[in-house]
Write an enzyme that holds these catalytic residues in place. Structure first.
Site, short mmCIF file in Angstrom:
data_model
loop_
_atom_site.label_atom_id
_atom_site.label_comp_id
_atom_site.label_asym_id
_atom_site.label_seq_id
_atom_site.Cartn_x
_atom_site.Cartn_y
_atom_site.Cartn_z
N THR A 55 21.13 -0.85 64.65
CA THR A 55 20.40 -0.95 63.38
C THR A 55 19.35 0.16 63.38
O THR A 55 19.14 0.82 64.40
CB THR A 55 19.67 -2.31 63.22
OG1 THR A 55 18.52 -2.31 64.06
CG2 THR A 55 20.57 -3.47 63.58
N ASP A 56 18.68 0.34 62.25
CA ASP A 56 17.66 1.39 62.18
C ASP A 56 16.52 1.12 63.17
O ASP A 56 15.97 2.03 63.76
CB ASP A 56 17.09 1.50 60.76
CG ASP A 56 18.14 2.08 59.81
OD1 ASP A 56 19.08 2.74 60.31
OD2 ASP A 56 18.05 1.83 58.60
N CYS A 57 16.19 -0.17 63.34
CA CYS A 57 15.08 -0.48 64.25
C CYS A 57 15.55 -0.79 65.67
O CYS A 57 14.75 -0.81 66.60
CB CYS A 57 14.22 -1.61 63.68
SG CYS A 57 15.17 -3.01 63.08
N TYR A 58 16.83 -1.06 65.86
CA TYR A 58 17.41 -1.33 67.19
C TYR A 58 18.66 -0.46 67.37
O TYR A 58 19.78 -0.95 67.27
CB TYR A 58 17.77 -2.81 67.34
CG TYR A 58 16.56 -3.72 67.48
CD1 TYR A 58 16.07 -4.06 68.74
CD2 TYR A 58 15.90 -4.22 66.36
CE1 TYR A 58 14.96 -4.88 68.87
CE2 TYR A 58 14.79 -5.04 66.48
CZ TYR A 58 14.32 -5.36 67.74
OH TYR A 58 13.23 -6.16 67.87
N PRO A 59 18.48 0.85 67.64
CA PRO A 59 19.63 1.76 67.60
C PRO A 59 20.58 1.67 68.80
O PRO A 59 21.75 2.01 68.68
CB PRO A 59 18.96 3.14 67.55
CG PRO A 59 17.59 2.95 68.10
CD PRO A 59 17.20 1.55 67.78
#
Lengths: 136, 402
Positions: free
Chosen positions: B138-142
């Site tokens: 994800t954008d916050c958990y790449p």
């Protein structure tokens, strides 16, 4: 004097295809009961026997086996209990066909008498914490 | 003579408390009488050490850099899948989880040598555990892939959380069929070839407090060799069963949900366990102190193995088919003698829970209290009793039509 002992025989690869144990009956008047037999992928043979007969015949039979190149171990050393792992639950008590497990009367701690053990291996896989170990 | 837990704790602090185990209290009361004993004794300690499948541990492993959302991803701990349906780095490992490539019962009976219970044991033993994870980015958990060793000493939290432990009484399992069966009660030989049971009997926590007068939510306990708490009543908690005149359940009844910090527990009391042909589980040590607040509470702790009856159930048919049939009832005194008589046949008995270890737990808890290391807690709410009307229901299966 008559003796009856349980022993583990290991046959190096070169002996696996030779008739050896049969000579214990023919030449040494011994009786045997095979408890376990296997040939490993490296072609080492393993035989667990209960060997019985007269003490003098027994000694000669064992000497014959040793001279042939068979390695011999007493069976009682082969099933051991990992004392760290045993929880003394007692699940083994009704599984063992020879009654090698018992309980101390007061404490209900489980006693393992490996003199009575036939090394059938039933306790190995039925022991819930896997405290029983088979060593050949 | 009613005492309070505060008063008992004051005595513990002064080193004046009188503490005995649930075994010792039997002769103590026989000798002194209930009235005198109730004045003298402050705490009775209980113990049990048996396989308890509804046990688990949740852990927070800390964040990677860059961050990775394990939640909703896939995590293996020593090849055993962990539950990830939580926030980014919280995981839950259940005692019965097994590796995807475990052959299970394809070659029957399967061995189930390593599973979730063994992970919990390895964690508490301080052994390194291999964590392998994949996740969507994800954008916050790449970050999307992770392989690392973890160790209990490095991770933020490791909490033992068992939603059903310490069953108040349990079935005695037998096999009426003509072939050997492999169950969670062990290997059962055909034609009543053996019988297995799993309770500490007169030492077992809930059998010493049959109506849950003192054990409640918030009760501090011995758990896995450390300190834990009763968090709730356990799943399948079933107070409304047949009971003897003394109130002792004659069927499996109450249960406890318990939790505690895994970091202060001990491998000796959390043992990864394998049931041939059945699966993996964990053997858990639990000890509960019973504050002797009244003569009534004391009376319950004097229960003996002769007074406690367990139902004998056929695990070849009645149990799997959900039939309520009970073949017979036997006492724990008979079970512990090594032999019972069922349908006229003498049947050898074996236990899955360890009585010697249950004794050790009750004695250890007694020592902790005597040494002032362990104070009692007042429960913040009681466990549901008979008045709750709770019963144990089967699943109401409703076929899904197209």
């Amino acid at each position: 004097m008559a003796v009856s002992k349980r022993i583990v025989l290991r046959f190096p690869g070169r002996l696996v295809d030779r008739p050896i144990v049969s000579r214990l009956v023919r030449d040494y008047n011994l009786d045997f009961n095979i408890l376990k037999a296997s040939v490993t992928p490296e072609e080492e043979g393993l035989l667990v026997l209960e060997l019985s007969g007269k003490q003098s015949d027994y000694d000669k039979g064992i000497r014959y086996l040793t001279e042939t190149g068979v390695r011999i171990q007493a069976l009682s050393q082969d099933v051991t209990r990992n004392e760290e792992r045993c929880t003394h639950c007692g699940a083994c008590l009704t599984i063992c066909p020879t009654g090698a497990f018992g309980r101390e009367l007061q404490t209900l701690r489980v006693i393992f008498d490996n003199e009575k053990c036939l090394a059938c291996g039933l306790c190995i896989k039925t022991c819930p914490p896997r405290a029983m170990e088979l060593h050949f | 003579m009613a005492k309070t837990i505060n008063e008992i704790n004051e005595k513990i602090n002064k080193g004046e408390a009188v503490v005995v185990t649930a075994n010792e209290i039997i002769d103590f009361v026989k000798e002194k009488g209930i009235e005198k004993a109730a004045q003298e004794v402050d705490v009775v300690t209980t113990g049990t050490f048996g396989p308890m499948c509804s046990s688990s541990a949740y852990i927070n492993v800390g964040h990677t850099s860059p961050r990775m959302k394990l939640g909703g991803g896939r995590v293996l701990l020593n090849d055993v899948p962990a539950y990830t349906g939580l926030a980014a780095v919280d995981l839950l490992i259940g005692a019965t989880a097994i590796p995807d490539d475990d052959p299970r019962n394809k070659i029957h009976p399967g061995e189930f040598n390593y599973g979730g219970g063994h992970i919990i044991e390895d964690l508490v033993a301080g052994n390194d555990i291999r964590l392998e994870a994949t996740a969507y980015g994800t954008d916050c958990y790449p970050k999307r892939k992770l392989e690392t060793w973890i160790n209990i000493s490095d991770i933020n939290d490791a909490v033992l959380f068992n939603m059903r432990n310490a069953y108040q009484n349990y079935n005695v399992a037998v096999n009426l069929s003509e072939k050997t069966i492999y169950t969670y009660m062990g290997m059962l030989k055909p034609n009543l070839g053996n019988a297995s049971y799993s309770s500490a009997g007169q030492l077992s926590p809930l059998l010493n407090d049959p109506y849950y007068r003192t054990i409640g939510i918030g009760t501090k306990i011995f758990l896995g060799g450390g300190i834990g708490f009763v968090a709730w009543h356990g799943t399948q908690h079933n107070p409304n069963v047949l009971r003897t005149e003394n109130g002792v359940p004659r069927r499996s009844a109450g249960t406890l949900a318990v939790m505690g910090d895994l970091k202060q527990m001990n491998q000796r009391w959390l043992v990864g366990t394998s049931m041939l042909g059945y699966g993996c589980t964990i053997t858990v040590g639990i000890g509960v102190p019973i504050p002797i607040l009244s003569e009534e509470v004391l009376q319950y702790t004097t229960v003996t193995d002769d007074d406690i009856l367990a139902p004998v159930v056929d695990y070849s048919r009645a149990y799997p088919q959900m039939q309520p049939d009970v073949i017979d009832e036997v006492s724990y005194a008979q079970l512990k003698s090594g032999q019972i008589t069922i349908q006229g046949k003498k049947v050898a008995t074996a236990s899955l829970s360890s009585y010697p270890r249950a004794v050790e737990i009750a004695s250890t808890l007694k020592e902790w209290i005597l040494n002032g290391k362990f104070l009692l807690t007042d429960p913040v709410a009681p466990l549901p009793g008979i008045e709750s009307g709770i019963t144990f229901r089967p699943l109401k299966e409703r076929p899904i039509e197209d």
